[in-house]
Write a protein that holds these residues in place. Structure first.
Motif, PDB file in Angstrom:
ATOM      1  N   VAL A   1      -2.046  -2.571  13.330  1.00 48.27           N
ATOM      2  CA  VAL A   1      -1.708  -1.690  11.855  1.00 48.27           C
ATOM      3  C   VAL A   1      -3.290  -1.754  10.987  1.00 48.27           C
ATOM      4  O   VAL A   1      -3.922  -2.613  10.816  1.00 48.27           O
ATOM      5  N   LYS A   2      -3.441  -0.349  10.990  1.00 44.01           N
ATOM      6  CA  LYS A   2      -4.916   0.043  10.637  1.00 44.01           C
ATOM      7  C   LYS A   2      -5.972  -0.330  11.734  1.00 44.01           C
ATOM      8  O   LYS A   2      -5.875  -0.283  12.754  1.00 44.01           O
ATOM      9  N   ASP A   3      -6.782  -1.266  11.203  1.00 50.49           N
ATOM     10  CA  ASP A   3      -7.769  -2.062  12.029  1.00 50.49           C
ATOM     11  C   ASP A   3      -7.561  -3.462  12.390  1.00 50.49           C
ATOM     12  O   ASP A   3      -8.266  -3.997  12.887  1.00 50.49           O
TER      13      ASP A   3
ATOM     14  N   ASP B   1       0.840  -1.291  -0.031  1.00 53.13           N
ATOM     15  CA  ASP B   1       0.038   0.234  -0.162  1.00 53.13           C
ATOM     16  C   ASP B   1       0.702   1.216  -0.049  1.00 53.13           C
ATOM     17  O   ASP B   1       0.218   2.376  -0.098  1.00 53.13           O
TER      18      ASP B   1
ATOM     19  N   ASP C   1       0.640   1.213  13.929  1.00 56.02           N
ATOM     20  CA  ASP C   1      -0.390   2.468  14.624  1.00 56.02           C
ATOM     21  C   ASP C   1      -0.381   2.318  16.135  1.00 56.02           C
ATOM     22  O   ASP C   1      -0.449   3.684  16.827  1.00 56.02           O
TER      23      ASP C   1
END
Length: 376
Positions: free
Chosen positions: A130-132, A77, A111
């Motif tokens: 990481v993210k959700d 990404d 995160d």
């Protein structure tokens, strides 16, 4: 407040008037903090994101999986530029950053995470998010890339001073707007019956009147029986000027830039003493963070044996010297016999040549004559 209560009880019309919405609450200028941080932290993050990561083995650059991850695409990404900009931003803003490697060999910036510290064993990271997505497995210190910024000055400054600056900034804007506002009075015929329905209609009419004056350069107001509006004063235009508000924002940005190590002239795009400012930034702002990253990559990607045998991960960016601009210095380094030509190539971030002649020290006739005392 006793006398006021008695008055309100004797006059019900006065009592409901104190419920009219004639004032608004002060808003905290949170974007002032965002502006200062984004300006300074993103400046240093953008410069470091342009770095070139070189895996060197026996003086030769290696183009392998690590080269692709560090310079092209760390994960599915992000590009390398976006990855390192995010990396440096989190390092400075959060005072630390954690990067993990997935089973698909993707480098991901965490995160959120929990860290368990040990005295004689590697620290462990759990609940890495990481993210959700939260990883169920634990990560040991030797399996991740972890860095700390260790700048408590910035942390303390952000925690304390931003609130004071935000309040001051809000007050300056409010004073400026107040000094430019139009003021008036509204007269009411209190002989009318003021039940809740009429109160609501009157409040709605006053709101429309205020909105009309505030948004339109020309406003026409119908004249109603028992309702009079008189303009008593206009703003005098004095008070906080736009220049003073701009100076406050600049002052906050300057303080953060000084803590991070960015010359103020660079952060504001000033061209005076540009070369001096760039050199100061490279030495005191850019290089320390680049050195931290370089040391961490060498410790985590290379083994101890590989590093002692000469393998290196070098990071070049703003720290890389321009050969053309330093051509005269290069000539003197080689001609004086102080450096071999291969050593000079390494100083400027270039690979060593296989030509054995470039590993020999050379002294030109001019330097030979000078060392012998000239022609005499």
């Amino acid at each position: 407040m006793g006398w006021l209560s008695d008055v309100l009880k004797r006059n019900s019309e006065l009592e409901w008037m104190f419920d009219l919405d004639l004032t608004s609450e002060t808003t905290h200028r949170a974007y002032l903090k965002k502006l200062a941080l984004e300006t300074c932290i993103n400046f240093i993050a953008r410069t470091i994101s342009q770095s070139d990561f070189r895996i060197m083995v026996d003086g030769k650059r290696q183009f392998d999986d690590w080269h692709y991850l560090l310079n092209i695409r760390p994960n599915t990404d992000q590009t390398a530029t976006g990855f390192w900009q995010d990396f440096v931003y989190r390092l400075i803003y959060d005072n630390e950053v954690l990067v993990i490697m997935t089973e698909n060999n993707d480098l991901l910036i965490a995160d959120d995470f929990d860290r368990q510290e040990f005295a004689v064993y590697p620290d462990i990271f759990t609940n890495v998010t990481v993210k959700d997505y939260t990883f169920r497995r634990t990560f040991r210190m030797n399996e991740v890339i972890h860095m700390e910024y260790n700048n408590e000055k910035l942390t303390n400054f952000m925690d304390g001073m931003f609130k004071d600056f935000g309040d001051l900034f809000s007050r300056m804007i409010e004073i400026s707007m107040r000094n430019h506002q139009i003021r008036g009075t509204v007269g009411l015929d209190t002989s009318q019956k003021l039940d809740k329905e009429n109160q609501s209609k009157l409040q709605a009419f006053i709101d429309k009147l205020f909105t009309s004056f505030r948004k339109n350069t020309v406003a026409l107001v119908p004249k109603l029986k028992g309702f009079e509006y008189d303009e008593v004063a206009k703003g005098d235009g004095k008070g906080q000027s736009i220049e003073e508000i701009t100076k406050l924002k600049r002052s906050l940005i300057d303080d953060i830039a000084n803590i991070i190590g960015i010359p103020i002239a660079l952060i504001h795009g000033e061209l005076s003493d540009y070369e001096t400012s760039v050199k100061a930034y490279v030495k005191f702002g850019n290089s320390p963070i680049v050195r931290k990253i370089q040391n961490e990559l060498n410790a985590k990607i290379l083994t101890k044996e590989e590093y002692l045998n000469g393998s290196r991960i070098d990071v070049f960016g703003l720290t890389e010297r321009d050969v053309v601009e330093n051509a005269e210095a290069v000539d003197k380094l080689v001609a004086s016999g102080a450096f071999t030509r291969n050593e000079v190539r390494e100083l400027f971030g270039k690979e060593r040549s296989d030509d054995p002649e470039l590993d020999k020290f050379v002294i030109t006739k001019n330097y030979q004559a000078a060392s012998e005392g000239g022609e005499n």
